[in-house]
Design a protein around this motif. Structure first.
Motif, mmCIF file in Angstrom:
data_model
loop_
_atom_site.group_PDB
_atom_site.id
_atom_site.type_symbol
_atom_site.label_atom_id
_atom_site.label_comp_id
_atom_site.label_asym_id
_atom_site.label_seq_id
_atom_site.Cartn_x
_atom_site.Cartn_y
_atom_site.Cartn_z
ATOM 1 N N LYS A 142 30.814 -11.587 -36.964
ATOM 2 C CA LYS A 142 32.038 -10.771 -36.950
ATOM 3 C C LYS A 142 31.730 -9.454 -36.241
ATOM 4 O O LYS A 142 30.564 -9.054 -36.100
ATOM 5 C CB LYS A 142 32.538 -10.510 -38.364
ATOM 6 C CG LYS A 142 31.599 -9.677 -39.214
ATOM 7 C CD LYS A 142 32.161 -9.480 -40.610
ATOM 8 C CE LYS A 142 31.211 -8.644 -41.473
ATOM 9 N NZ LYS A 142 31.720 -8.446 -42.842
ATOM 10 N N GLN A 169 36.596 -5.314 -36.202
ATOM 11 C CA GLN A 169 37.571 -6.359 -36.562
ATOM 12 C C GLN A 169 36.888 -7.349 -37.510
ATOM 13 O O GLN A 169 36.579 -8.487 -37.139
ATOM 14 C CB GLN A 169 38.078 -7.080 -35.310
ATOM 15 C CG GLN A 169 38.965 -6.230 -34.411
ATOM 16 C CD GLN A 169 39.415 -6.996 -33.183
ATOM 17 O OE1 GLN A 169 38.602 -7.420 -32.351
ATOM 18 N NE2 GLN A 169 40.726 -7.178 -33.047
ATOM 19 N N GLU A 227 37.996 -11.169 -37.881
ATOM 20 C CA GLU A 227 37.873 -12.079 -36.743
ATOM 21 C C GLU A 227 36.482 -12.722 -36.735
ATOM 22 O O GLU A 227 35.475 -12.025 -36.864
ATOM 23 C CB GLU A 227 38.085 -11.317 -35.433
ATOM 24 C CG GLU A 227 38.056 -12.215 -34.207
ATOM 25 C CD GLU A 227 38.111 -11.429 -32.901
ATOM 26 O OE1 GLU A 227 37.998 -12.059 -31.843
ATOM 27 O OE2 GLU A 227 38.258 -10.196 -32.948
ATOM 28 N N PRO A 277 34.585 -17.060 -29.507
ATOM 29 C CA PRO A 277 35.438 -17.081 -30.703
ATOM 30 C C PRO A 277 35.152 -18.344 -31.515
ATOM 31 O O PRO A 277 34.894 -19.407 -30.946
ATOM 32 C CB PRO A 277 36.865 -17.095 -30.147
ATOM 33 C CG PRO A 277 36.736 -16.569 -28.746
ATOM 34 C CD PRO A 277 35.394 -17.001 -28.261
#
Length: 514
Positions: free
Chosen positions: A167, A171, A174, A227
């Motif tokens: 992470k 953020q 996310e 991601p």
């Protein structure tokens, strides 16, 4: 960024996809247990072999570790009384050999770290998880905006590639995925070109390529951040698996085998072919297509692990396409791997064997047509279609692509040339390996033919005929000599002129009178 140590001098870069075979050569009974002497060989060269010694308890320990796969493996049962009897040991040896045959021929099991360590402890003694953690920790010292949430233990099939859930501090909700990988045997780029090419990956933008947030490399390994997708990969969709589970648990023995809907097959297939075509036109080598390297983003497939070919990592399907000399370019490798992926999308499982002799009923004749053009014996011998040709086939040609994102991937001319040379070197090593396998196969066939019962009978019949002929010829020769001897004797007796110094030979009549 130099965030990792340089590799030790003389480091050997093994190709972990080269199959290991194992043959129990003998057993020896000690005071309380029996040891089995096993000959292990890497690839087709008998020179690349070694011996290991294993007890039944070692097999049992390995088998317990492999239970995560939920496969029913044929390990002989335990026996507490009478386990030192000669007949029992011989029978158990047969059972252990059958067990070794299964784990060395199962595509996923044979490539897993547990089996590799069991058969080749010297090459797989390093703890790659610890090494990865060290390198990642060093990276975070210079890049403090990221932090590790948890290791994603064994979610991939590669022994020398490790994953971590991450992470960013600004953020925290996310989630990102970091992958660390050691360099492989096909790393032909210079260190400078490798580092530049890996960094360039984050600038690549394509509707069917999964976005890279950050990438860096040095002389020994590379680190890539992307991601994290909760939906997982195309393989997770097919096998109905949880993305964070270990590879062996997810894919070895699916509970329900079911292919995708025809429209999904058509759409996903078209998207994957489009991105392969894009990479081929850019002169960027890929060669790593399989369903676990395709991320799902809604109804869109996005290709993963573009860095693999740069790092010199061998392909998931290498042990398959190295058997066929016609598959000798990375473009051909991509088409062959697409055949595997299409089969998996269609039937919900990988093919039992390659080449495929017959296909189960497909949801469309167009699916069957594409599969036959790639995975049959005829396709392997006569050549497969190109990616451009596949895009023109009825299965994919009528698929409407709605994504309007413009692809961008600028590769400088100098790096393009380096990538071209690297690609040629990768293909050269593949061709050389295929040649060795082909020669070995021919030799094995010849030896098998020579040792067959039919050939043995033929040789016995030929030997008998030769023996009879030799006996006959020997008899003929003896008769001829005897006849010549008699003729000589007869002609000497009837000759009116004899040498005064030579004695007169006796006549036949004189012989008879005696």
């Amino acid at each position: 960024m130099a965030f990792m140590e340089k590799p030790p001098a003389g480091k050997v870069l093994l190709d972990d996809t080269v199959p290991l075979t194992a043959q129990i050569e003998a057993s020896q009974s000690l005071h309380s247990h029996t040891e089995y002497i096993i000959r292990v060989q890497r690839g087709v060269s008998a020179e690349n072999s070694w011996q290991i010694v294993r007890r039944y308890s070692d097999f049992d320990l390995l088998n317990n570790s492999l239970q995560i796969s939920t496969l029913s493996l044929p390990l002989p049962p335990k026996k507490l009384i009478g386990n030192m009897e000669r007949e029992f040991i011989a029978e158990r040896q047969k059972g252990l050999q059958a067990y070794l045959d299964v784990i060395t021929t199962h595509h996923i099991l044979s490539n897993c770290e547990l089996v590799k360590k069991f058969l080749d402890p010297n090459s797989y003694s390093v703890n790659y998880t610890e090494i990865a953690l060290q390198h990642v920790s060093m990276f975070f010292r210079s890049e403090p905006k990221w932090e590790v949430v948890e290791p994603l233990k064994d979610i991939g099939w590669r022994i020398r590639k490790k994953y971590f859930l991450m992470k960013t501090k600004n953020q925290p909700k996310e989630r990102l995925m970091l992958s660390w990988a050691d360099l492989g045997p096909d790393k032909y780029l210079s260190d400078k070109d490798l580092q530049y090419a890996v960094k360039l990956l984050s600038s690549c933008s394509h509707p069917y390529i999964y976005k890279i947030t950050f990438a860096t490399a040095n002389e020994s390994s590379a680190l890539v951040i992307r991601p994290f997708s909760e939906k997982g990969t195309l393989k997770d969709l097919i096998y109905k698996a949880k993305p964070k589970d270990p590879f062996l648990k997810k894919y070895c023995n699916p509970k329900k085998i079911q292919g995708l809907e025809l429209q999904q097959i058509k759409t996903y297939g078209r998207q994957i072919l489009e991105v392969l075509k894009f990479l081929h036109e850019k002169g960027f080598p890929y060669g790593h297509l399989h369903s676990a390297n395709v991320m799902l983003d809604g109804d869109t497939c996005k290709l993963l692990d573009l860095e693999n070919s740069l790092l010199g990592l061998p392909s998931f399907y290498r042990s398959y396409f190295s058997q066929f000399r016609k598959i000798n370019t990375l473009e051909g490798v991509d088409v062959h791997c697409f055949g595997h992926l299409l089969y998996e999308m269609t039937y919900g499982r990988p093919p039992d064997t390659i080449p495929v002799d017959s296909f189960p009923p497909a949801p469309s004749v167009f699916v069957a047509s594409v599969l036959e053009s790639i995975l049959t014996c005829e396709a392997m011998k006569n050549g497969m279609p190109t990616v451009s040709r596949l895009l023109q086939m009825p299965l994919f040609s009528d698929v409407l692509l709605t994504n309007s994102e413009k692809p961008q991937f600028k590769i400088p001319t100098k790096l393009k040339e380096a990538l071209k040379i690297s690609k040629e070197c990768i293909e050269k090593r593949l061709t050389e390996e295929q040649k060795l396998i082909h020669q070995h196969r021919r030799l094995t066939r010849a030896q098998s033919h020579h040792g067959s019962e039919e050939e043995k009978k033929k040789r016995k019949i030929l030997a008998r005929k030769k023996s009879k002929r030799s006996a006959y010829e020997s008899g003929e020769e003896h008769s001829a000599k005897y006849s010549n001897s008699n003729n000589s004797a007869g002609s000497g007796a009837s000759s009116p002129l004899t040498s005064p110094s030579s004695p007169t030979p006796p006549s036949t009549a004189e012989h008879a009178s005696f």
